[in-house]
Design an enzyme around this catalytic site. Structure first.
Site, PDB file in Angstrom:
ATOM      1  N   HIS A 165       0.828  -1.059  -0.110  1.00 52.15           N
ATOM      2  CA  HIS A 165      -0.115   0.040   0.211  1.00 52.15           C
ATOM      3  C   HIS A 165       1.041   1.083  -0.083  1.00 52.15           C
ATOM      4  O   HIS A 165       0.694   2.139  -0.649  1.00 52.15           O
ATOM      5  CB  HIS A 165      -0.764   0.166   1.232  1.00 52.15           C
ATOM      6  CG  HIS A 165      -1.835  -0.798   1.465  1.00 52.15           C
ATOM      7  ND1 HIS A 165      -2.048  -1.847   2.270  1.00 52.15           N
ATOM      8  CD2 HIS A 165      -3.223  -1.315   0.549  1.00 52.15           C
ATOM      9  CE1 HIS A 165      -3.053  -2.699   2.039  1.00 52.15           C
ATOM     10  NE2 HIS A 165      -3.649  -2.265   1.042  1.00 52.15           N
ATOM     11  N   SER A 203       0.588  -8.661   1.420  1.00 50.72           N
ATOM     12  CA  SER A 203      -0.940  -8.592   1.229  1.00 50.72           C
ATOM     13  C   SER A 203      -1.384  -8.298   2.808  1.00 50.72           C
ATOM     14  O   SER A 203      -0.651  -8.907   3.890  1.00 50.72           O
ATOM     15  CB  SER A 203      -1.304  -9.885   0.898  1.00 50.72           C
ATOM     16  OG  SER A 203      -2.863 -10.155   1.263  1.00 50.72           O
TER      17      SER A 203
HETATM   18  O1  PAF Z   1      -7.939  -3.665  -3.316  1.00 55.65           O
HETATM   19  C1  PAF Z   1      -8.610  -3.249  -2.425  1.00 55.65           C
HETATM   20  O2  PAF Z   1      -7.988  -3.075  -1.434  1.00 55.65           O
HETATM   21  C2  PAF Z   1      -9.813  -3.198  -2.596  1.00 55.65           C
HETATM   22  O3  PAF Z   1     -10.590  -4.260  -3.467  1.00 55.65           O
HETATM   23  C3  PAF Z   1     -10.429  -1.917  -2.882  1.00 55.65           C
HETATM   24  C4  PAF Z   1      -9.992  -1.490  -4.385  1.00 55.65           C
HETATM   25  C5  PAF Z   1     -10.004  -0.870  -1.882  1.00 55.65           C
HETATM   26  C6  PAF Z   1     -11.950  -1.925  -3.037  1.00 55.65           C
HETATM   27  O4  PAF Z   1     -12.598  -2.293  -1.622  1.00 55.65           O
END
Ligand code: PAF
Length: 289
Positions: free
Chosen positions: A38, A186
């Protein structure tokens, strides 16, 4: 100025003020429990835009019955620290009634790249994602939105959604990030025990095996898929699929492959000790070089 809020009105005001100052805005939608992957999305968003909004919302509509909605990892303080550290200007901890108000009555049914693979095993999944992402685009109207290649089918589905519904947003793809042992980063990796983790390494290893066979000249999709599956089964994992698809539209590969690896993608999903792991790579870009 608040850098984190649950107040949608405040987020929209900040965005309107930035827009009035002709600043470009990138959105990084997340479900929280932020990790290195992220952070790389947020860093990329900050590189290509003047301001970055990170949304955090565990979207119930993309979870099926019996999935991990109730126990999905939550880390409010860690999310805030990591998002701001990676370059976010505001983190919106979205509330259910902001995303799905009581009279909400729309559900998007994606097709094309959303068909097969994940959808064969999680039929509700892409409909829930398409609906929440469309709602986020409508509420925030970002210039750009960043999604990771880790969720490669999701990325293709969202590109299709943007084209079909004519959203004025650029979809930016961010490269997949791996943990030091090779497993794709993840939030759900937190569920893996130490022993489970060492077993789960078979997922990137399966991709590696298939890539090695491609590098050695194998061009039969069936053989390449069998090589990946074999590694997963030998490690005691329960594979949902190990597939070779056209990277552009995720259609199955017909016949033999040409030599251009950029046209293809290996995609894999397997369950390891109750934890479902997905991963993917280009045939010429194995997890380990
Ligand atoms: O990839 C994710 O974390 C989710 O599928 C998203 C795009 C935030 C939608 O809830």
């Amino acid at each position: 100025m608040a850098s984190s809020t649950a107040d949608l009105g405040l987020v929209q005001q900040r965005i309107a003020a930035w827009r009035a100052d002709r600043l470009s805005i990138a959105l990084v939608p997340t479900m929280g429990a932020l990790h290195r992957g992220h952070c790389s999305l947020i860093e990329l968003a900050a590189q290509c835009s003047d301001r970055v909004v990170v949304s955090v919302f565990i979207n119930p509509t993309q979870f099926g019955k019996g999935e991990d909605l109730a126990r999905y990892p939550k880390d409010h303080d860690g999310d805030l620290r990591k998002a701001l550290g990676a370059g976010a200007d505001i983190v919106w901890f979205a509330q259910s009634d902001q995303i799905y108000p009581g009279d909400f009555a729309t559900a998007i049914v994606p097709s094309g790249p959303a068909k097969g693979l994940e959808s064969d095993h999680r039929p509700q999944f892409f409909g829930g994602i398409a609906t929440v992402v469309a709602r986020l685009f409508g509420l925030l109207r970002p210039d750009r939105a960043v999604f990771g290649e880790k969720d490669f089918q999701q990325l293709r589905m969202i590109e299709q959604l943007k084209a079909d519904l004519a959203f004025e947003v650029d979809i930016i793809a961010a490269p997949l990030v791996r943990d030091p042992d090779g497993i794709a980063s993840s939030s759900r990796n937190a569920y893996l025990s130490k022993a489970g983790r060492s077993k789960a390494v078979a997922v990137p290893a399966a991709l590696n095996d298939a890539c090695a066979a491609f590098a050695a000249g194998e061009r039969d999709a069936t053989v390449l898929q069998r090589i990946g599956l074999q590694r997963l089964l030998e490690a005691g994992l329960r594979p949902d699929y190990f597939a070779l698809r056209y990277a552009a539209d995720l259609q199955p590969v017909n016949g033999g492959l040409c030599d251009d690896p950029g046209r293809y993608r290996f995609l894999v999903a397997a369950t390891c000790d109750g934890v479902r792991i997905i991963d993917n790579c280009r045939p010429d870009a194995p997890p380990w070089d």
